[in-house]
Write an enzyme that holds these catalytic residues in place. Structure first.
Site, short mmCIF file in Angstrom:
data_model
loop_
_atom_site.label_atom_id
_atom_site.label_comp_id
_atom_site.label_asym_id
_atom_site.label_seq_id
_atom_site.Cartn_x
_atom_site.Cartn_y
_atom_site.Cartn_z
N ASP A 17 50.59 103.11 -37.35
CA ASP A 17 49.62 102.28 -37.48
C ASP A 17 48.28 102.78 -37.89
O ASP A 17 47.11 102.52 -37.25
CB ASP A 17 49.88 101.36 -36.24
CG ASP A 17 48.97 100.21 -36.30
OD1 ASP A 17 49.72 99.60 -36.93
OD2 ASP A 17 49.05 99.72 -35.10
N GLU A 96 51.44 93.44 -46.31
CA GLU A 96 51.37 92.11 -45.29
C GLU A 96 50.61 91.37 -46.37
O GLU A 96 49.90 91.37 -46.58
CB GLU A 96 49.85 92.24 -44.34
CG GLU A 96 49.96 90.98 -42.93
CD GLU A 96 49.62 91.13 -41.72
OE1 GLU A 96 49.89 90.64 -41.30
OE2 GLU A 96 49.94 92.57 -41.52
N LYS A 132 55.47 92.14 -44.72
CA LYS A 132 54.85 92.03 -43.35
C LYS A 132 54.32 90.27 -43.48
O LYS A 132 53.28 90.14 -44.26
CB LYS A 132 53.92 92.31 -43.05
CG LYS A 132 54.06 93.99 -42.68
CD LYS A 132 53.42 94.45 -41.78
CE LYS A 132 52.22 94.08 -39.73
NZ LYS A 132 51.90 95.23 -39.91
N THR A 156 55.85 90.35 -38.19
CA THR A 156 54.44 90.69 -37.58
C THR A 156 53.85 89.92 -36.01
O THR A 156 54.00 88.51 -35.95
CB THR A 156 53.66 91.58 -37.77
OG1 THR A 156 53.07 92.52 -37.20
CG2 THR A 156 52.74 90.61 -38.61
N PHE A 178 54.96 93.09 -30.21
CA PHE A 178 52.90 93.83 -29.76
C PHE A 178 53.03 93.47 -28.15
O PHE A 178 53.39 93.45 -27.31
CB PHE A 178 52.31 92.37 -30.12
CG PHE A 178 51.00 93.04 -31.15
CD1 PHE A 178 52.81 92.90 -32.43
CD2 PHE A 178 50.09 92.89 -31.50
CE1 PHE A 178 52.29 93.19 -33.71
CE2 PHE A 178 49.71 92.77 -32.90
CZ PHE A 178 50.92 93.14 -34.09
#
Length: 323
Positions: A17, A96, A132, A156, A178
């Site tokens: 990440d 993203e 994303k 996400t 998350f």
């Protein structure tokens, strides 16, 4: 005994990440994920100075307004960074769509297609990238269109079950629930309460999603994200994928503790596909979940804030500080 990171790789696909190239080289993950905050941090580190300068030089010659040039530079930058990351990982990189498009499915689709186009111009096939999108209702609708056109997506900012279910129902390739941000909310809401890793609300949320997906044989990959400590990661060993920051990858690598994964299985498939969520059901269930509603909005705002900082940095370089 092998270290925790080596043991973890036996049960889950490890994803980095980060946009930090040195960290990616060191930990040799299968995939890597980026977001506006990680992109900003990577640019500020200086690792990509030559790349930024070249992109800004290129967009100066486009004959467009400063704002359009910045928008184009941002797209080219995230793709160029993704390309460099893909030189170091055998799998995929997640790139993203701007957080400011999170409630506009049409604009999200257009931006995603532009990013794919730039990757293809750079010689990177669709099989190496994931687009994303924030798991708003509009983001999920955008993913449905993109997936049907051969563009696989990573949904996400997932904080609850209804978001995950909606993504699976439209055939999203991957979701990123998350963990740590859910814990943050519960710690703030319940001062003084200490959660063991197995009992953390974020860990329990991911396990519920995994069980449901496996029970109903959804193909959507579940990738736990946003970890606050090694215990959370250990508690989710066996999740399809885990995207982990360099600091926690280092902590895993430094530990010789024994990893004992908890089996995560579905309750058994009954042959009946669940009825698909309607927009009204999705929005109502989000409304009823204060944590998910607050953390989703907060996450979108946070990514947008870092996107604005990146744009300001590029604008300063592009214009030499002249407004």
């Amino acid at each position: 005994m092998s270290n925790l990171l080596e043991q973890l790789r036996q049960h889950s696909v490890v994803v980095a990440d980060t946009g930090d190239l040195d960290a990616i080289r060191r930990f040799a993950p299968q995939d890597a994920t980026t977001n506006p905050s990680l992109i900003l941090k990577a640019v500020q580190s200086g690792q990509y100075n030559a790349l930024v300068d070249q992109i800004l030089s290129d967009v100066r010659g486009l004959g467009v307004s400063v704002e359009d040039a910045i928008d184009e530079a941002c797209d080219r930058l995230v793709v160029a960074m993704g390309k460099q990351i893909l030189e170091l990982v055998p799998g995929r990189v997640s790139t993203e769509v701007s957080a400011r498009l999170s409630y506009d499915s049409v604009a999200s689709i257009a931006k995603a297609r532009r990013l794919v186009e730039l990757y293809e111009e750079a010689g990177i096939g669709r099989d190496r990238i994931l687009i994303k999108l924030a798991a708003t209702w509009e983001g999920v609708r955008a993913a449905k269109v993109l997936e049907s056109n051969g563009v696989q997506c990573n949904l996400t900012l997932i904080f609850n079950f209804v978001q995950a279910r909606a993504c699976a129902e439209v055939g999203a390739y991957l979701i990123s629930p998350f963990v740590g941000r859910i814990l943050d909310w519960y710690i703030k809401a319940n001062p003084g309460v200490v959660y063991a890793p197995d009992e953390e609300p974020g860990v329990q949320s991911v396990r519920r999603i995994l069980q449901y997906f496996r029970q109903h044989r959804y193909s959507t990959v579940v990738m736990g994200a946003s970890f606050r400590n090694v215990g959370e990661i250990q508690a989710l060993a066996g999740c399809d994928r885990l995207t982990i920051s360099p600091a926690l990858l280092e902590a895993l690598e430094s530990s010789e503790a024994r990893l004992v994964p908890v089996p995560i299985e579905g309750a058994g498939h009954d042959g009946a596909a669940p009825k698909r969520l309607s927009e009204a059901e999705f929005r109502w269930q989000m409304n009823e979940d204060a944590m998910a509603t607050e953390k989703l909005a907060e996450g979108i705002r946070g990514f947008e804030a870092d996107q604005l900082k990146l744009e300001a940095l590029l604008r300063e370089k592009l214009t030499g500080g002249v407004a």
